[in-house]
Write an enzyme that holds these catalytic residues in place. Structure first.
Site, mmCIF file in Angstrom:
data_model
loop_
_atom_site.group_PDB
_atom_site.id
_atom_site.type_symbol
_atom_site.label_atom_id
_atom_site.label_comp_id
_atom_site.label_asym_id
_atom_site.label_seq_id
_atom_site.Cartn_x
_atom_site.Cartn_y
_atom_site.Cartn_z
ATOM 1 N N ASP A 86 0.850 -1.190 0.000
ATOM 2 C CA ASP A 86 0.000 0.000 0.000
ATOM 3 C C ASP A 86 0.887 1.243 0.000
ATOM 4 O O ASP A 86 2.060 1.184 0.394
ATOM 5 C CB ASP A 86 -0.943 0.012 1.204
ATOM 6 C CG ASP A 86 -0.200 -0.007 2.538
ATOM 7 O OD1 ASP A 86 0.643 -0.906 2.712
ATOM 8 O OD2 ASP A 86 -0.449 0.869 3.398
ATOM 9 N N ASP A 115 8.897 3.623 -0.810
ATOM 10 C CA ASP A 115 8.058 3.233 0.328
ATOM 11 C C ASP A 115 6.769 2.602 -0.184
ATOM 12 O O ASP A 115 5.780 3.279 -0.374
ATOM 13 C CB ASP A 115 7.762 4.489 1.166
ATOM 14 C CG ASP A 115 6.999 4.203 2.432
ATOM 15 O OD1 ASP A 115 6.932 3.036 2.822
ATOM 16 O OD2 ASP A 115 6.470 5.162 3.040
ATOM 17 N N GLU A 149 -0.104 -0.797 5.850
ATOM 18 C CA GLU A 149 0.987 -0.296 6.687
ATOM 19 C C GLU A 149 0.881 1.201 6.898
ATOM 20 O O GLU A 149 1.225 1.714 7.960
ATOM 21 C CB GLU A 149 2.333 -0.655 6.044
ATOM 22 C CG GLU A 149 3.534 -0.507 6.964
ATOM 23 C CD GLU A 149 4.141 0.894 6.968
ATOM 24 O OE1 GLU A 149 4.982 1.161 7.841
ATOM 25 O OE2 GLU A 149 3.779 1.723 6.099
ATOM 26 N N HIS A 440 6.660 9.786 0.916
ATOM 27 C CA HIS A 440 5.463 10.578 1.255
ATOM 28 C C HIS A 440 5.505 11.970 0.609
ATOM 29 O O HIS A 440 4.694 12.821 0.969
ATOM 30 C CB HIS A 440 5.282 10.729 2.776
ATOM 31 C CG HIS A 440 4.997 9.435 3.484
ATOM 32 N ND1 HIS A 440 4.323 9.373 4.681
ATOM 33 C CD2 HIS A 440 5.297 8.151 3.180
ATOM 34 C CE1 HIS A 440 4.220 8.111 5.076
ATOM 35 N NE2 HIS A 440 4.818 7.353 4.176
#
EC number: 3.4.13.-
Length: 469
Positions: A86, A115, A149, A440
Protein backbone atom coordinates in the site's frame (compact mmCIF):
# COMPACT_ATOMS: atom_id res chain seq x y z
CA UNK A 1 29.86 -12.15 -6.83
CA UNK A 2 26.47 -10.94 -5.57
CA UNK A 3 26.37 -7.81 -7.71
CA UNK A 4 27.21 -9.86 -10.80
CA UNK A 5 24.29 -12.17 -10.01
CA UNK A 6 21.90 -9.22 -9.76
CA UNK A 7 23.14 -7.77 -13.08
CA UNK A 8 21.64 -10.76 -14.88
CA UNK A 9 18.18 -9.83 -13.57
CA UNK A 10 18.17 -6.03 -13.93
CA UNK A 11 15.60 -5.80 -16.74
CA UNK A 12 13.26 -8.22 -14.99
CA UNK A 13 13.53 -6.30 -11.72
CA UNK A 14 12.56 -3.03 -13.41
CA UNK A 15 9.69 -4.58 -15.36
CA UNK A 16 8.17 -6.23 -12.30
CA UNK A 17 8.58 -3.04 -10.28
CA UNK A 18 6.89 -0.98 -13.00
CA UNK A 19 3.88 -3.29 -12.91
CA UNK A 20 3.56 -2.91 -9.15
CA UNK A 21 4.02 0.87 -9.23
CA UNK A 22 1.25 1.25 -11.81
CA UNK A 23 -1.31 0.05 -9.24
CA UNK A 24 -2.82 2.92 -7.24
CA UNK A 25 -2.77 0.97 -3.99
CA UNK A 26 -4.04 3.73 -1.69
CA UNK A 27 -6.41 2.67 1.07
CA UNK A 28 -10.01 3.49 0.12
CA UNK A 29 -12.52 2.73 2.85
CA UNK A 30 -15.40 3.92 0.66
CA UNK A 31 -14.77 0.95 -1.65
CA UNK A 32 -13.79 -1.56 1.03
CA UNK A 33 -15.46 -4.99 0.98
CA UNK A 34 -14.91 -8.52 2.24
CA UNK A 35 -12.86 -9.21 -0.90
CA UNK A 36 -10.93 -5.94 -0.58
CA UNK A 37 -10.79 -5.04 3.15
CA UNK A 38 -8.94 -1.75 2.63
CA UNK A 39 -10.11 -1.06 -0.91
CA UNK A 40 -9.49 -2.48 -4.39
CA UNK A 41 -6.06 -0.87 -4.96
CA UNK A 42 -4.21 -2.57 -2.10
CA UNK A 43 -5.92 -5.89 -2.95
CA UNK A 44 -4.80 -5.59 -6.57
CA UNK A 45 -1.19 -4.95 -5.49
CA UNK A 46 -1.26 -7.99 -3.19
CA UNK A 47 -2.59 -10.16 -6.02
CA UNK A 48 0.14 -8.82 -8.30
CA UNK A 49 2.82 -10.10 -5.91
CA UNK A 50 1.13 -13.51 -5.83
CA UNK A 51 1.08 -13.56 -9.64
CA UNK A 52 4.81 -12.96 -10.05
CA UNK A 53 5.51 -15.50 -7.29
CA UNK A 54 3.41 -18.16 -9.05
CA UNK A 55 5.11 -17.33 -12.35
CA UNK A 56 8.47 -18.01 -10.70
CA UNK A 57 7.37 -21.27 -9.07
CA UNK A 58 6.82 -20.14 -5.47
CA UNK A 59 3.88 -21.09 -3.29
CA UNK A 60 1.78 -18.38 -1.67
CA UNK A 61 -0.69 -18.19 1.19
CA UNK A 62 -3.42 -15.56 1.34
CA UNK A 63 -4.94 -14.27 4.59
CA UNK A 64 -8.38 -12.75 4.00
CA UNK A 65 -7.12 -10.64 1.05
CA UNK A 66 -5.53 -8.15 3.47
CA UNK A 67 -2.14 -9.83 3.84
CA UNK A 68 -0.33 -12.93 2.70
CA UNK A 69 3.05 -14.49 2.12
CA UNK A 70 5.37 -15.93 -0.48
CA UNK A 71 7.15 -19.06 0.75
CA UNK A 72 10.65 -20.37 0.04
CA UNK A 73 13.32 -22.52 1.66
CA UNK A 74 13.11 -25.38 4.14
CA UNK A 75 13.97 -25.97 7.79
CA UNK A 76 12.52 -25.43 11.27
CA UNK A 77 13.20 -21.72 11.74
CA UNK A 78 11.53 -19.01 9.69
CA UNK A 79 13.10 -15.79 8.45
CA UNK A 80 10.36 -13.23 7.97
CA UNK A 81 10.76 -10.48 5.38
CA UNK A 82 7.98 -8.00 6.07
CA UNK A 83 6.96 -5.74 3.19
CA UNK A 84 3.96 -3.62 2.26
CA UNK A 85 2.40 -2.75 -1.08
CA UNK A 86 0.00 0.00 0.00
CA UNK A 87 1.08 3.62 -0.52
CA UNK A 88 0.11 7.03 0.81
CA UNK A 89 -1.97 9.32 -1.44
CA UNK A 90 0.06 10.91 -4.21
CA UNK A 91 -0.84 14.51 -3.39
CA UNK A 92 -0.36 17.36 -5.85
CA UNK A 93 2.61 18.92 -7.59
CA UNK A 94 4.14 15.92 -9.34
CA UNK A 95 6.10 16.46 -12.56
CA UNK A 96 4.64 13.20 -13.92
CA UNK A 97 1.69 10.90 -13.22
CA UNK A 98 2.57 9.24 -9.87
CA UNK A 99 0.99 5.95 -10.99
CA UNK A 100 2.51 5.85 -14.47
CA UNK A 101 6.13 4.95 -13.66
CA UNK A 102 8.77 6.98 -15.51
CA UNK A 103 12.02 5.10 -16.14
CA UNK A 104 14.96 7.37 -16.90
CA UNK A 105 18.56 6.42 -17.58
CA UNK A 106 19.31 6.15 -13.87
CA UNK A 107 16.02 6.18 -11.90
CA UNK A 108 12.40 5.11 -11.62
CA UNK A 109 9.89 7.82 -10.61
CA UNK A 110 6.48 6.94 -9.10
CA UNK A 111 4.62 6.83 -5.79
CA UNK A 112 5.94 3.88 -3.79
CA UNK A 113 9.38 3.55 -5.39
CA UNK A 114 10.99 4.03 -1.95
CA UNK A 115 8.06 3.23 0.33
CA UNK A 116 7.81 0.32 -0.07
CA UNK A 117 7.38 -1.19 -3.53
CA UNK A 118 10.98 -0.77 -4.71
CA UNK A 119 12.43 -2.46 -1.60
CA UNK A 120 9.72 -5.16 -1.80
CA UNK A 121 10.76 -6.10 -5.33
CA UNK A 122 14.44 -5.96 -4.31
CA UNK A 123 13.83 -8.42 -1.45
CA UNK A 124 11.70 -10.65 -3.69
CA UNK A 125 14.44 -10.88 -6.30
CA UNK A 126 17.03 -11.73 -3.65
CA UNK A 127 14.92 -14.78 -2.77
CA UNK A 128 14.27 -15.61 -6.43
CA UNK A 129 17.95 -15.46 -7.37
CA UNK A 130 18.90 -17.80 -4.51
CA UNK A 131 16.13 -20.19 -5.57
CA UNK A 132 17.43 -20.08 -9.16
CA UNK A 133 20.90 -20.92 -7.77
CA UNK A 134 19.42 -24.11 -6.22
CA UNK A 135 20.94 -23.33 -2.82
CA UNK A 136 20.61 -25.78 0.07
CA UNK A 137 18.24 -23.87 2.35
CA UNK A 138 18.65 -24.23 6.13
CA UNK A 139 15.69 -21.99 7.03
CA UNK A 140 12.27 -21.30 5.62
CA UNK A 141 11.48 -17.83 4.33
CA UNK A 142 8.12 -16.14 4.65
CA UNK A 143 7.97 -12.96 2.61
CA UNK A 144 4.99 -11.39 4.37
CA UNK A 145 3.11 -8.75 2.39
CA UNK A 146 0.76 -6.25 4.01
CA UNK A 147 -1.73 -3.80 2.52
CA UNK A 148 -2.42 -1.36 5.38
CA UNK A 149 0.99 -0.30 6.69
CA UNK A 150 0.39 3.38 5.96
CA UNK A 151 -2.78 3.51 8.08
CA UNK A 152 -3.82 1.10 10.83
CA UNK A 153 -1.79 -2.09 10.28
CA UNK A 154 -5.01 -4.09 10.00
CA UNK A 155 -3.04 -6.37 7.68
CA UNK A 156 -0.37 -7.57 10.11
CA UNK A 157 -2.85 -7.56 13.01
CA UNK A 158 -4.97 -10.03 11.05
CA UNK A 159 -2.00 -12.01 9.72
CA UNK A 160 -0.41 -12.75 13.08
CA UNK A 161 -3.73 -13.78 14.64
CA UNK A 162 -3.51 -17.10 12.80
CA UNK A 163 -0.14 -17.37 11.07
CA UNK A 164 3.25 -18.60 12.24
CA UNK A 165 5.46 -16.00 13.90
CA UNK A 166 8.92 -15.87 12.27
CA UNK A 167 11.90 -16.63 14.50
CA UNK A 168 13.58 -13.46 13.28
CA UNK A 169 13.13 -11.06 10.42
CA UNK A 170 13.58 -7.71 8.78
CA UNK A 171 11.49 -5.06 7.08
CA UNK A 172 13.07 -3.49 3.96
CA UNK A 173 11.30 -0.22 4.73
CA UNK A 174 13.87 2.20 6.15
CA UNK A 175 17.63 2.68 5.82
CA UNK A 176 20.89 0.77 5.84
CA UNK A 177 22.95 -0.36 7.66
CA UNK A 178 20.23 -1.46 10.12
CA UNK A 179 17.53 0.06 12.33
CA UNK A 180 17.56 -1.85 15.60
CA UNK A 181 15.07 0.30 17.51
CA UNK A 182 11.89 2.23 16.76
CA UNK A 183 9.97 4.76 18.82
CA UNK A 184 6.57 4.03 20.26
CA UNK A 185 3.79 5.29 18.00
CA UNK A 186 0.21 6.24 18.70
CA UNK A 187 -2.52 8.15 16.91
CA UNK A 188 -5.23 10.01 18.75
CA UNK A 189 -7.91 12.59 18.09
CA UNK A 190 -8.48 15.78 20.03
CA UNK A 191 -12.22 16.23 19.63
CA UNK A 192 -13.96 19.53 20.31
CA UNK A 193 -17.26 19.50 22.16
CA UNK A 194 -19.68 22.03 20.72
CA UNK A 195 -20.08 25.19 22.79
CA UNK A 196 -23.24 27.13 23.54
CA UNK A 197 -24.52 29.48 20.86
CA UNK A 198 -22.90 32.92 20.62
CA UNK A 199 -24.49 35.65 22.72
CA UNK A 200 -22.84 38.45 20.77
CA UNK A 201 -22.71 38.79 17.01
CA UNK A 202 -19.28 37.85 15.63
CA UNK A 203 -17.76 39.55 12.60
CA UNK A 204 -16.77 36.25 10.99
CA UNK A 205 -18.06 32.69 11.06
CA UNK A 206 -15.84 29.73 10.20
CA UNK A 207 -18.01 27.46 8.04
CA UNK A 208 -15.51 24.66 7.32
CA UNK A 209 -11.82 23.93 7.71
CA UNK A 210 -9.94 21.00 6.15
CA UNK A 211 -6.28 20.03 6.16
CA UNK A 212 -4.45 16.72 5.87
CA UNK A 213 -5.27 13.18 4.76
CA UNK A 214 -3.01 10.99 6.89
CA UNK A 215 -1.94 11.11 10.53
CA UNK A 216 1.64 10.23 9.54
CA UNK A 217 2.07 13.01 6.97
CA UNK A 218 2.56 16.74 7.51
CA UNK A 219 -0.35 18.41 5.66
CA UNK A 220 0.75 20.42 2.63
CA UNK A 221 -2.64 22.03 1.92
CA UNK A 222 -5.31 23.70 4.04
CA UNK A 223 -8.61 25.37 3.19
CA UNK A 224 -10.91 27.52 5.31
CA UNK A 225 -14.32 28.79 4.25
CA UNK A 226 -15.29 31.91 6.20
CA UNK A 227 -18.53 33.90 6.24
CA UNK A 228 -17.34 37.53 6.31
CA UNK A 229 -19.98 39.97 7.49
CA UNK A 230 -17.94 43.11 6.84
CA UNK A 231 -14.49 44.32 5.74
CA UNK A 232 -13.85 41.51 3.23
CA UNK A 233 -11.10 43.51 1.51
CA UNK A 234 -9.28 44.12 4.80
CA UNK A 235 -9.27 40.40 5.61
CA UNK A 236 -7.86 39.53 2.19
CA UNK A 237 -5.12 42.15 2.53
CA UNK A 238 -4.26 40.92 6.04
CA UNK A 239 -4.10 37.36 4.74
CA UNK A 240 -1.74 38.31 1.91
CA UNK A 241 0.49 40.11 4.41
CA UNK A 242 0.43 37.04 6.69
CA UNK A 243 1.53 34.78 3.81
CA UNK A 244 4.34 37.15 2.93
CA UNK A 245 5.57 37.46 6.53
CA UNK A 246 5.63 33.68 6.97
CA UNK A 247 7.12 32.92 3.53
CA UNK A 248 4.07 30.88 2.53
CA UNK A 249 2.16 30.29 -0.68
CA UNK A 250 -1.61 30.64 -0.53
CA UNK A 251 -4.69 32.09 -2.16
CA UNK A 252 -7.97 33.85 -1.40
CA UNK A 253 -11.13 33.66 -3.49
CA UNK A 254 -14.80 34.48 -2.97
CA UNK A 255 -17.35 31.73 -3.63
CA UNK A 256 -21.04 32.73 -3.39
CA UNK A 257 -20.22 35.34 -0.77
CA UNK A 258 -17.99 32.98 1.25
CA UNK A 259 -14.28 33.81 1.57
CA UNK A 260 -12.13 30.77 0.73
CA UNK A 261 -8.58 30.90 2.09
CA UNK A 262 -5.92 28.32 1.18
CA UNK A 263 -2.36 27.77 2.37
CA UNK A 264 0.27 25.49 0.83
CA UNK A 265 2.84 23.84 3.09
CA UNK A 266 5.46 21.12 2.71
CA UNK A 267 4.52 17.47 3.18
CA UNK A 268 7.05 15.21 4.89
CA UNK A 269 6.84 11.98 6.87
CA UNK A 270 5.21 12.53 10.25
CA UNK A 271 8.14 11.03 12.16
CA UNK A 272 9.94 14.40 11.92
CA UNK A 273 7.38 17.17 11.40
CA UNK A 274 10.01 19.83 12.14
CA UNK A 275 11.37 19.55 8.58
CA UNK A 276 7.94 20.09 7.00
CA UNK A 277 5.56 23.04 6.89
CA UNK A 278 2.11 22.31 8.36
CA UNK A 279 -0.32 24.23 6.15
CA UNK A 280 -3.23 23.63 8.51
CA UNK A 281 -1.58 25.03 11.62
CA UNK A 282 -0.44 28.12 9.73
CA UNK A 283 -3.92 28.82 8.40
CA UNK A 284 -5.36 28.46 11.91
CA UNK A 285 -2.70 30.88 13.12
CA UNK A 286 -4.07 33.47 10.70
CA UNK A 287 -7.70 32.77 11.62
CA UNK A 288 -6.85 33.51 15.26
CA UNK A 289 -6.54 37.18 14.27
CA UNK A 290 -10.24 37.36 13.32
CA UNK A 291 -13.21 37.94 15.62
CA UNK A 292 -14.70 34.51 14.97
CA UNK A 293 -17.79 32.82 16.37
CA UNK A 294 -17.46 31.03 19.75
CA UNK A 295 -16.76 27.51 18.51
CA UNK A 296 -14.27 28.57 15.88
CA UNK A 297 -12.50 30.92 18.27
CA UNK A 298 -12.06 28.10 20.78
CA UNK A 299 -10.81 25.80 18.02
CA UNK A 300 -8.14 28.14 16.64
CA UNK A 301 -7.10 29.23 20.13
CA UNK A 302 -6.55 25.59 21.09
CA UNK A 303 -4.32 25.08 18.05
CA UNK A 304 -2.15 28.05 18.95
CA UNK A 305 -2.03 27.15 22.65
CA UNK A 306 -1.00 23.50 22.21
CA UNK A 307 -0.05 22.65 18.63
CA UNK A 308 1.38 25.44 16.50
CA UNK A 309 5.18 25.52 16.35
CA UNK A 310 5.46 22.59 18.77
CA UNK A 311 6.89 19.62 16.86
CA UNK A 312 8.40 18.00 19.95
CA UNK A 313 5.38 18.07 22.25
CA UNK A 314 6.60 21.15 24.12
CA UNK A 315 3.24 22.91 24.34
CA UNK A 316 1.45 19.68 25.26
CA UNK A 317 3.84 19.20 28.18
CA UNK A 318 5.32 16.09 26.58
CA UNK A 319 8.87 17.15 25.74
CA UNK A 320 11.18 14.18 26.42
CA UNK A 321 14.56 13.05 25.06
CA UNK A 322 16.86 10.04 25.30
CA UNK A 323 20.32 9.68 23.78
CA UNK A 324 19.45 6.31 22.23
CA UNK A 325 16.10 7.14 20.60
CA UNK A 326 15.89 10.94 20.54
CA UNK A 327 12.82 13.13 21.10
CA UNK A 328 9.09 12.83 21.44
CA UNK A 329 7.53 14.17 18.21
CA UNK A 330 3.96 15.33 17.57
CA UNK A 331 2.58 15.56 14.04
CA UNK A 332 -0.82 17.17 13.55
CA UNK A 333 -1.72 15.26 10.40
CA UNK A 334 -5.47 15.82 10.09
CA UNK A 335 -7.45 18.95 10.98
CA UNK A 336 -11.19 19.27 10.33
CA UNK A 337 -13.90 21.68 11.44
CA UNK A 338 -17.43 22.53 10.45
CA UNK A 339 -19.93 24.85 12.04
CA UNK A 340 -22.42 22.02 12.59
CA UNK A 341 -20.15 19.57 14.42
CA UNK A 342 -17.17 21.61 15.73
CA UNK A 343 -13.59 20.42 15.19
CA UNK A 344 -10.98 17.69 15.42
CA UNK A 345 -7.18 17.45 15.43
CA UNK A 346 -5.74 14.07 14.39
CA UNK A 347 -2.30 13.56 15.94
CA UNK A 348 0.53 11.09 15.38
CA UNK A 349 2.78 10.97 18.46
CA UNK A 350 6.11 9.10 18.59
CA UNK A 351 8.05 8.53 21.77
CA UNK A 352 11.31 6.92 22.94
CA UNK A 353 11.76 4.21 25.55
CA UNK A 354 11.45 5.70 29.03
CA UNK A 355 8.63 8.13 28.17
CA UNK A 356 5.70 7.60 30.57
CA UNK A 357 3.07 7.60 27.84
CA UNK A 358 -0.07 6.75 29.83
CA UNK A 359 0.76 9.21 32.60
CA UNK A 360 1.45 12.00 30.08
CA UNK A 361 -1.78 11.34 28.16
CA UNK A 362 -3.92 11.22 31.30
CA UNK A 363 -2.52 14.55 32.49
CA UNK A 364 -3.04 16.16 29.07
CA UNK A 365 -6.59 14.80 28.73
CA UNK A 366 -7.53 16.29 32.09
CA UNK A 367 -5.92 19.63 31.25
CA UNK A 368 -7.74 20.18 27.95
CA UNK A 369 -11.23 19.48 29.29
CA UNK A 370 -11.44 23.11 30.44
CA UNK A 371 -11.12 24.20 26.79
CA UNK A 372 -13.89 21.90 25.58
CA UNK A 373 -11.71 19.12 24.14
CA UNK A 374 -11.38 15.41 24.83
CA UNK A 375 -8.84 12.75 23.81
CA UNK A 376 -9.95 9.76 21.73
CA UNK A 377 -7.00 7.39 21.76
CA UNK A 378 -6.32 5.10 18.80
CA UNK A 379 -3.81 2.30 18.44
CA UNK A 380 -0.73 2.39 20.68
CA UNK A 381 2.46 0.62 19.57
CA UNK A 382 5.13 0.60 22.31
CA UNK A 383 8.79 1.24 21.49
CA UNK A 384 10.69 -1.67 19.91
CA UNK A 385 14.34 -2.55 20.51
CA UNK A 386 16.81 -5.28 19.53
CA UNK A 387 20.41 -5.21 20.79
CA UNK A 388 22.66 -4.06 17.96
CA UNK A 389 25.25 -6.67 19.03
CA UNK A 390 22.81 -9.54 18.52
CA UNK A 391 24.36 -12.07 16.06
CA UNK A 392 21.34 -11.70 13.74
CA UNK A 393 21.82 -7.94 13.50
CA UNK A 394 25.56 -8.38 12.99
CA UNK A 395 25.01 -10.77 10.06
CA UNK A 396 22.85 -8.16 8.31
CA UNK A 397 25.35 -5.40 8.99
CA UNK A 398 28.24 -7.57 7.77
CA UNK A 399 26.49 -8.15 4.42
CA UNK A 400 26.02 -4.39 4.09
CA UNK A 401 29.63 -3.63 5.00
CA UNK A 402 31.03 -6.28 2.68
CA UNK A 403 29.41 -4.52 -0.28
CA UNK A 404 29.75 -0.86 0.70
CA UNK A 405 32.83 -0.61 2.98
CA UNK A 406 30.66 1.71 5.09
CA UNK A 407 31.24 1.09 8.81
CA UNK A 408 28.26 3.13 10.07
CA UNK A 409 26.76 1.60 13.22
CA UNK A 410 23.14 0.41 13.45
CA UNK A 411 20.84 3.07 14.92
CA UNK A 412 17.26 3.81 16.00
CA UNK A 413 14.54 5.87 14.28
CA UNK A 414 11.26 7.64 14.91
CA UNK A 415 9.56 5.79 12.09
CA UNK A 416 7.59 2.61 12.57
CA UNK A 417 8.09 -0.47 10.40
CA UNK A 418 6.63 -3.95 10.37
CA UNK A 419 9.81 -5.08 12.15
CA UNK A 420 8.13 -4.26 15.47
CA UNK A 421 5.71 -7.16 14.89
CA UNK A 422 8.58 -9.56 15.68
CA UNK A 423 10.46 -10.01 18.95
CA UNK A 424 13.66 -10.17 16.94
CA UNK A 425 12.81 -7.85 14.06
CA UNK A 426 14.78 -4.96 12.58
CA UNK A 427 14.51 -2.66 9.58
CA UNK A 428 17.17 -3.23 6.94
CA UNK A 429 17.40 -0.86 3.97
CA UNK A 430 16.63 -0.09 1.33
CA UNK A 431 17.79 3.53 1.54
CA UNK A 432 21.48 4.41 1.62
CA UNK A 433 23.10 7.42 3.26
CA UNK A 434 23.25 9.22 -0.10
CA UNK A 435 19.64 8.42 -1.12
CA UNK A 436 17.29 11.38 -1.45
CA UNK A 437 14.41 10.68 0.91
CA UNK A 438 11.19 11.63 -0.88
CA UNK A 439 8.98 9.12 0.95
CA UNK A 440 5.46 10.58 1.26
CA UNK A 441 6.51 13.50 -0.96
CA UNK A 442 5.97 14.46 -4.59
CA UNK A 443 8.29 13.09 -7.30
CA UNK A 444 9.30 10.09 -5.17
CA UNK A 445 11.96 8.05 -6.97
CA UNK A 446 14.53 5.30 -6.54
CA UNK A 447 17.79 5.19 -8.47
CA UNK A 448 18.58 2.02 -10.38
CA UNK A 449 21.89 1.87 -8.53
CA UNK A 450 20.08 1.91 -5.17
CA UNK A 451 17.55 -0.70 -6.31
CA UNK A 452 20.18 -3.11 -7.61
CA UNK A 453 22.63 -2.55 -4.74
CA UNK A 454 19.86 -3.20 -2.21
CA UNK A 455 18.94 -6.41 -4.04
CA UNK A 456 22.57 -7.51 -3.90
CA UNK A 457 22.87 -6.78 -0.16
CA UNK A 458 19.63 -8.66 0.55
CA UNK A 459 20.98 -11.54 -1.52
CA UNK A 460 24.13 -11.83 0.59
CA UNK A 461 22.28 -11.30 3.88
CA UNK A 462 19.62 -13.95 3.17
CA UNK A 463 22.32 -16.37 2.00
CA UNK A 464 24.23 -15.79 5.24
CA UNK A 465 21.13 -16.29 7.42
CA UNK A 466 19.29 -19.06 5.57
CA UNK A 467 21.89 -21.06 3.63
CA UNK A 468 25.21 -20.87 5.50
CA UNK A 469 23.75 -21.61 8.94
Amino acid sequence: MWKEKVQQYEDQIINDLKGLLAIESVRDDAKASEDAPVGPGPRKALDYMYEIAHRDGFTTHDVDHIAGRIEAGKGNDVLGILCHVDVVPAGDGWDSNPFEPVVTEDAIIARGTLDDKGPTIAAYYAIKILEDMNVDWKKRIHMIIGTDEESDWKCTDRYFKTEEMPTLGFAPDAEFPCIHGEKGITTFDLVQNKLAEDQDESDYELITFKSGERYNMVPDHAEARVLVKENMTDVIQDFEYFLEQNHLQGDSTVDSGILVLTVEGKAVHGMDPSIGVNAGLYLLKFLASLNLDNNAQAFVAFSNRYLFNSDFGEKMGMKFHTDVMGDVTTNIGVITYDNENAGLFGINLRYPEGFEFEKAMDRFANEIQQYGFEVKLGKVQPPHYVDKNDPFVQKLVTAYRNQTNDMTEPYTIGGGTYARNLDKGVAFGAMFSDSEDLMHQKNEYITKKQLFNATSIYLEAIYSLCVEE
